[in-house]
Design a protein around this motif. Structure first.
Motif, PDB file in Angstrom:
ATOM      1  N   GLU A 170       0.634  -1.237   0.082  1.00  0.00           N
ATOM      2  CA  GLU A 170      -0.122  -0.124   0.037  1.00  0.00           C
ATOM      3  C   GLU A 170       0.997   1.386  -0.029  1.00  0.00           C
ATOM      4  OE1 GLU A 170      -3.548   1.338   2.738  1.00  0.00           O
ATOM      5  OE2 GLU A 170      -3.593  -0.629   2.491  1.00  0.00           O
ATOM      6  N   SER A 171       1.892   1.217   0.621  1.00  0.00           N
ATOM      7  CA  SER A 171       3.045   2.422   0.623  1.00  0.00           C
ATOM      8  C   SER A 171       3.591   2.847  -0.499  1.00  0.00           C
ATOM      9  CB  SER A 171       3.801   2.218   1.678  1.00  0.00           C
ATOM     10  OG  SER A 171       4.889   0.993   1.398  1.00  0.00           O
ATOM     11  N   GLU A 199       2.796   5.443  -5.995  1.00  0.00           N
ATOM     12  CA  GLU A 199       4.138   5.624  -6.841  1.00  0.00           C
ATOM     13  C   GLU A 199       4.052   4.831  -8.013  1.00  0.00           C
ATOM     14  OE1 GLU A 199       8.768   4.441  -6.355  1.00  0.00           O
ATOM     15  OE2 GLU A 199       7.847   5.005  -4.658  1.00  0.00           O
ATOM     16  N   MET A 200       3.563   3.562  -7.965  1.00  0.00           N
ATOM     17  CA  MET A 200       3.387   2.631  -9.101  1.00  0.00           C
ATOM     18  C   MET A 200       2.494   2.776 -10.072  1.00  0.00           C
ATOM     19  SD  MET A 200       3.783  -1.004  -6.562  1.00  0.00           S
ATOM     20  CE  MET A 200       3.575  -2.083  -7.932  1.00  0.00           C
ATOM     21  N   ILE A 201       1.327   3.314  -9.534  1.00  0.00           N
ATOM     22  CA  ILE A 201       0.441   3.893 -10.419  1.00  0.00           C
ATOM     23  C   ILE A 201       0.867   5.099 -11.125  1.00  0.00           C
ATOM     24  CG2 ILE A 201      -2.092   5.128 -10.700  1.00  0.00           C
ATOM     25  CD1 ILE A 201      -2.634   3.048  -8.252  1.00  0.00           C
ATOM     26  N   GLU A 202       1.511   5.916 -10.479  1.00  0.00           N
ATOM     27  CA  GLU A 202       2.069   7.124 -11.341  1.00  0.00           C
ATOM     28  C   GLU A 202       2.868   6.831 -12.323  1.00  0.00           C
ATOM     29  OE1 GLU A 202       1.104  10.318 -11.354  1.00  0.00           O
ATOM     30  OE2 GLU A 202      -0.489   9.578 -10.007  1.00  0.00           O
ATOM     31  N   GLN A 203       3.922   5.801 -12.114  1.00  0.00           N
ATOM     32  CA  GLN A 203       5.010   5.308 -12.939  1.00  0.00           C
ATOM     33  C   GLN A 203       4.059   4.585 -14.277  1.00  0.00           C
ATOM     34  OE1 GLN A 203       7.574   2.488 -11.278  1.00  0.00           O
ATOM     35  NE2 GLN A 203       9.175   2.920 -12.684  1.00  0.00           N
TER      36      GLN A 203
END
Length: 122
Positions: A88-89, A93-97
């Motif tokens: 979750e943390s 960041e992964m979505i933005e990437q």
């Protein structure tokens, strides 16, 4: 609990997965960790799994679950459907990437939790 279509429950799931991801060249799991291993075990019987992607150079060098771990940039070049399996943390960041590659949420990628809810009703 009474079973419906006993022994064939996963056949229906496999058909749904194939139909919904038919515009992609397979599925990669973004996140070579516990969540990724869980999703991997769900997908493995259907021969849709291509590999893991992860930002960790160590995981790319060593692999995970006896499978290849690619750099995340591979999803920019290939037409893979991506299941996000990070913690979750790290999720935002992964979505933005992935969004920076021009991928579209719920079309080109989905979160691990959404995948489990949608396909496994859990």
């Amino acid at each position: 609990m009474k079973w419906e279509n006993k022994g064939k429950e996963l056949d229906t799931y496999g058909l749904e997965v194939c139909q919904n991801y038919e515009n992609h060249n397979g599925i990669v799991i973004f996140g070579a960790g516990d969540n990724g291993a869980h999703i991997y075990r769900m997908l493995k019987p259907f021969n849709l799994f291509v590999g893991f992607v992860d930002n960790s150079a160590e995981k790319q060098a060593n692999g995970f679950e006896n499978e290849t771990v690619y750099p995340v940039e591979i999803v920019n070049d290939k037409n893979y459907f991506v299941i996000l399996a990070g913690t979750e943390s790290h999720m935002s960041e992964m979505i933005e990437q992935l969004l920076s590659f021009g991928l579209v949420l719920n079309k080109d990628f989905i979160t691990c939790d959404e995948f489990k809810v949608k396909w496994f009703k859990c």
